[in-house]
Scaffold this motif. Structure first.
Motif, PDB file in Angstrom:
ATOM      1  N   PRO A 101       7.773 -12.064  11.880  1.00 55.89           N
ATOM      2  CA  PRO A 101       7.795 -13.155  10.903  1.00 55.89           C
ATOM      3  C   PRO A 101       9.219 -13.386  10.398  1.00 55.89           C
ATOM      4  O   PRO A 101      10.080 -12.519  10.530  1.00 55.89           O
ATOM      5  CB  PRO A 101       6.945 -12.591   9.766  1.00 55.89           C
ATOM      6  CG  PRO A 101       7.222 -11.123   9.795  1.00 55.89           C
ATOM      7  CD  PRO A 101       7.380 -10.782  11.268  1.00 55.89           C
ATOM      8  N   PHE A 118       9.323  -7.448   4.580  1.00 53.63           N
ATOM      9  CA  PHE A 118       8.809  -7.892   5.886  1.00 53.63           C
ATOM     10  C   PHE A 118       7.494  -7.181   6.220  1.00 53.63           C
ATOM     11  O   PHE A 118       6.582  -7.773   6.785  1.00 53.63           O
ATOM     12  CB  PHE A 118       9.842  -7.620   6.991  1.00 53.63           C
ATOM     13  CG  PHE A 118      10.888  -8.686   7.109  1.00 53.63           C
ATOM     14  CD1 PHE A 118      11.972  -8.722   6.239  1.00 53.63           C
ATOM     15  CD2 PHE A 118      10.789  -9.677   8.069  1.00 53.63           C
ATOM     16  CE1 PHE A 118      12.937  -9.708   6.343  1.00 53.63           C
ATOM     17  CE2 PHE A 118      11.747 -10.672   8.183  1.00 53.63           C
ATOM     18  CZ  PHE A 118      12.827 -10.688   7.316  1.00 53.63           C
ATOM     19  N   ILE A 119       7.433  -5.895   5.891  1.00 51.94           N
ATOM     20  CA  ILE A 119       6.218  -5.132   6.181  1.00 51.94           C
ATOM     21  C   ILE A 119       5.049  -5.696   5.372  1.00 51.94           C
ATOM     22  O   ILE A 119       3.970  -5.960   5.893  1.00 51.94           O
ATOM     23  CB  ILE A 119       6.442  -3.635   5.865  1.00 51.94           C
ATOM     24  CG1 ILE A 119       7.500  -3.054   6.813  1.00 51.94           C
ATOM     25  CG2 ILE A 119       5.121  -2.856   5.969  1.00 51.94           C
ATOM     26  CD1 ILE A 119       7.969  -1.654   6.452  1.00 51.94           C
ATOM     27  N   LYS A 120       5.322  -5.927   4.080  1.00 50.85           N
ATOM     28  CA  LYS A 120       4.280  -6.428   3.189  1.00 50.85           C
ATOM     29  C   LYS A 120       3.822  -7.832   3.640  1.00 50.85           C
ATOM     30  O   LYS A 120       2.642  -8.160   3.621  1.00 50.85           O
ATOM     31  CB  LYS A 120       4.842  -6.490   1.763  1.00 50.85           C
ATOM     32  CG  LYS A 120       3.789  -6.741   0.716  1.00 50.85           C
ATOM     33  CD  LYS A 120       4.239  -6.324  -0.688  1.00 50.85           C
ATOM     34  CE  LYS A 120       3.118  -6.587  -1.680  1.00 50.85           C
ATOM     35  NZ  LYS A 120       3.475  -7.554  -2.708  1.00 50.85           N
ATOM     36  N   LEU A 121       4.787  -8.619   4.043  1.00 54.86           N
ATOM     37  CA  LEU A 121       4.531  -9.997   4.458  1.00 54.86           C
ATOM     38  C   LEU A 121       3.602 -10.092   5.653  1.00 54.86           C
ATOM     39  O   LEU A 121       2.798 -11.028   5.750  1.00 54.86           O
ATOM     40  CB  LEU A 121       5.879 -10.641   4.805  1.00 54.86           C
ATOM     41  CG  LEU A 121       5.878 -12.035   5.405  1.00 54.86           C
ATOM     42  CD1 LEU A 121       5.471 -13.032   4.336  1.00 54.86           C
ATOM     43  CD2 LEU A 121       7.261 -12.379   5.960  1.00 54.86           C
ATOM     44  N   SER A 122       3.730  -9.150   6.571  1.00 54.12           N
ATOM     45  CA  SER A 122       3.046  -9.339   7.861  1.00 54.12           C
ATOM     46  C   SER A 122       1.946  -8.327   8.137  1.00 54.12           C
ATOM     47  O   SER A 122       1.278  -8.423   9.161  1.00 54.12           O
ATOM     48  CB  SER A 122       4.070  -9.300   9.001  1.00 54.12           C
ATOM     49  OG  SER A 122       4.753  -8.063   8.995  1.00 54.12           O
ATOM     50  N   SER A 123       1.739  -7.361   7.254  1.00 52.51           N
ATOM     51  CA  SER A 123       0.745  -6.344   7.580  1.00 52.51           C
ATOM     52  C   SER A 123      -0.655  -6.767   7.157  1.00 52.51           C
ATOM     53  O   SER A 123      -0.845  -7.431   6.142  1.00 52.51           O
ATOM     54  CB  SER A 123       1.108  -5.009   6.936  1.00 52.51           C
ATOM     55  OG  SER A 123       1.040  -5.114   5.541  1.00 52.51           O
ATOM     56  N   PHE A 124      -1.616  -6.388   7.956  1.00 53.81           N
ATOM     57  CA  PHE A 124      -3.028  -6.568   7.621  1.00 53.81           C
ATOM     58  C   PHE A 124      -3.786  -5.433   8.300  1.00 53.81           C
ATOM     59  O   PHE A 124      -3.305  -4.839   9.262  1.00 53.81           O
ATOM     60  CB  PHE A 124      -3.540  -7.934   8.078  1.00 53.81           C
ATOM     61  CG  PHE A 124      -3.428  -8.174   9.555  1.00 53.81           C
ATOM     62  CD1 PHE A 124      -2.269  -8.681  10.101  1.00 53.81           C
ATOM     63  CD2 PHE A 124      -4.484  -7.886  10.412  1.00 53.81           C
ATOM     64  CE1 PHE A 124      -2.151  -8.894  11.471  1.00 53.81           C
ATOM     65  CE2 PHE A 124      -4.376  -8.102  11.786  1.00 53.81           C
ATOM     66  CZ  PHE A 124      -3.203  -8.608  12.303  1.00 53.81           C
ATOM     67  N   VAL A 125      -4.940  -5.121   7.748  1.00 51.75           N
ATOM     68  CA  VAL A 125      -5.696  -3.983   8.269  1.00 51.75           C
ATOM     69  C   VAL A 125      -7.092  -4.451   8.662  1.00 51.75           C
ATOM     70  O   VAL A 125      -7.880  -4.863   7.811  1.00 51.75           O
ATOM     71  CB  VAL A 125      -5.808  -2.861   7.218  1.00 51.75           C
ATOM     72  CG1 VAL A 125      -6.628  -1.696   7.788  1.00 51.75           C
ATOM     73  CG2 VAL A 125      -4.423  -2.390   6.799  1.00 51.75           C
ATOM     74  N   ILE A 126      -7.367  -4.454   9.948  1.00 51.89           N
ATOM     75  CA  ILE A 126      -8.713  -4.754  10.442  1.00 51.89           C
ATOM     76  C   ILE A 126      -9.192  -3.521  11.192  1.00 51.89           C
ATOM     77  O   ILE A 126      -8.527  -3.071  12.116  1.00 51.89           O
ATOM     78  CB  ILE A 126      -8.704  -6.004  11.362  1.00 51.89           C
ATOM     79  CG1 ILE A 126      -8.376  -7.246  10.527  1.00 51.89           C
ATOM     80  CG2 ILE A 126     -10.044  -6.156  12.073  1.00 51.89           C
ATOM     81  CD1 ILE A 126      -8.242  -8.528  11.320  1.00 51.89           C
TER      82      ILE A 126
END
Lengths: 305, 305
Positions: free
Chosen positions: A222, A296-304
């Motif tokens: 991102p 950047f980590i916060k912006l693009s991380s998601f947990v599925i």
């Protein structure tokens, strides 16, 4: 061992909707060198300036520990000068002045002390100069990154294609990837370009981030959405410098490290565009860079699961 | 409890560089409904068609368990018809024909059996119809998502602004976010739009992914780079349907679930564009969707300690 960067060292005059500058120190090697200096100690510049480039100007590089032995100073000549004006969208600009000056017959001389080059970044210059630089480094570097642009695809495609055979990583933007490959889909464009020489292709998409192709994988990085972009000049060079600087620090070339290098390069580029010229790259620190990378980590991380 | 989707149910004739179709079943509510049906059992459509819309056409929806009691069939009238031709870049298109037909005086009647609406998706229609739909649902739904476009900003801005005050999530593209806010920076655009009513804003950027703003956070979702995009028609509606369908399934509205909903919506949209019309949405399965979501995870994950 060292990281050698070939590219322009120049004066820029920049106008954006937020203000304008007089002649300030710029150039691809300047931005890339400053960015790389935050990751790696032994950064060495190959370039050329005129005698209008003063001690204080060269000190912009020296103060970051950058070796300037390979920066030729041509007496009685003038430095490369570019003046440009950005439109309100900051994605397009008009070039007002381009004075090649010393760049017109630049011969990239490699000092003996640069022969320990392990990482080589070829900033945007004629493919011929990029190729000569590679040939003059006796032992093949561990990693060669080449940045180029549509202009060389228009006027020196054959030279560019020859040079591509000699490099490991190519960085271009999405329009350039389409032009170079003749493919509209970036997946198909990357497939073709990866048969031209480079093992990895980075497609820079500005405010939309970047794509990395190689090892039969794709990584989408991102861009950090910013409230205020003051000056995009040098963002791509800063990205490339941060990218190779990070890889030089970690020392191992693989897809995962390349992904992280793109995040670090993007973080440095986000600092660059927040201020005029190289101002945003002057007073960074490990802590500031780490905090930006966490964004950047916060912006693009998601947990599925 | 149910998920109600208001929007067009229509015939499309589509031409892309890869081929063309005769009149096929399309419309925002069709795409959104099919996408949502993979996540949630009780999907109900509000819309209108003419008597040219045959049983087999309605069965496109029924076969996915979608309730069509709210789909009015106007005897002696014709369904909404759109014909368009995509350019080679697939990002721009020419509208060849727009026949409003039954849509010209569409009154969104809500069957009594739809009053259990917990999730409401207002597909792209006049802001007035969107507003009427909200008003006719007696108990305020848990989540209202509104999709709109630049056309309504041009011709019905005041109505649109009134309607925005009544919704939770707005989905528009980047150019529309800039137009609605008068801000070029998407961060500043989002700040302004989030004062207009919605608590969350999703900016759709097509091949560049999507941004989610809300709860003082930003999420950047990648788009899956595809080798072949056959037909982008309905991708945005499919995204919205997958998004709200996923949220209806998990049942809890928060930023983390919204992030995952965007990934699932994007996954459904990636299936949509791989084939003509709704073809790509017909034979999906939990397994296929999970595998596609894993591609999104692989595409965008990186580990920096």
């Amino acid at each position: 061992m060292s990281l050698v960067i070939t590219g322009t060292v120049a004066f820029d005059a920049i106008e954006t909707p937020f203000g304008k500058t007089d002649k300030i120190v710029g150039g691809a090697a300047t931005y890339a060198g400053l960015a790389a200096s935050y990751f790696y100690e032994k950064v060495k510049i190959v370039g050329v300036v005129g005698d209008d480039f003063q001690e204080k100007d060269i000190n912009v590089l020296r103060s970051h520990g950058i070796d300037v032995e390979g920066l030729q100073v041509k007496e009685g000549e003038k430095s490369f000068f570019w003046a440009g004006k950005y439109h309100i969208d900051m994605n397009s600009r008009d070039t007002l002045v381009t004075e090649l000056n010393v760049l017109a017959d630049f011969d990239p001389l490699i000092p003996e002390s640069y022969q320990d080059c392990e990482y080589l970044l070829l900033g945007n210059l004629t493919p011929q100069i990029q190729q000569t630089t590679i040939q003059r480094i006796k032992e093949k570097p561990k990693l060669i990154v080449l940045d180029t642009m549509n202009f060389w695809m228009d006027v020196a495609l054959s030279d560019l294609l020859d040079t591509l055979k000699m490099v490991d990583v190519l960085t271009i933007n999405d329009a350039e990837a389409r032009q170079l490959s003749g493919e509209y889909s970036l997946v198909n464009a990357a497939r073709k370009i990866l048969t031209m020489g480079p093992k990895y292709l980075i497609i820079k998409k500005g405010e939309h981030g970047a794509l990395l192709f190689g090892d039969d994988q794709i990584f989408s990085a991102p861009a950090l959405p910013l409230a205020d972009v003051f000056d995009p000049t040098g963002a791509g060079d800063t990205f490339a410098g941060g990218f190779i600087g990070y890889l030089a620090r970690v020392g191992t070339i693989n897809f995962n490290n390349m992904k992280n290098a793109i995040i670090y390069g993007s973080a440095l580029a986000s600092f660059c565009v927040e201020k005029f010229g190289t101002e945003g790259l002057k007073d960074l620190s490990e802590e500031k860079i780490a905090a930006r990378v966490r964004e950047f980590i916060k912006l693009s991380s998601f947990v599925i699961e």
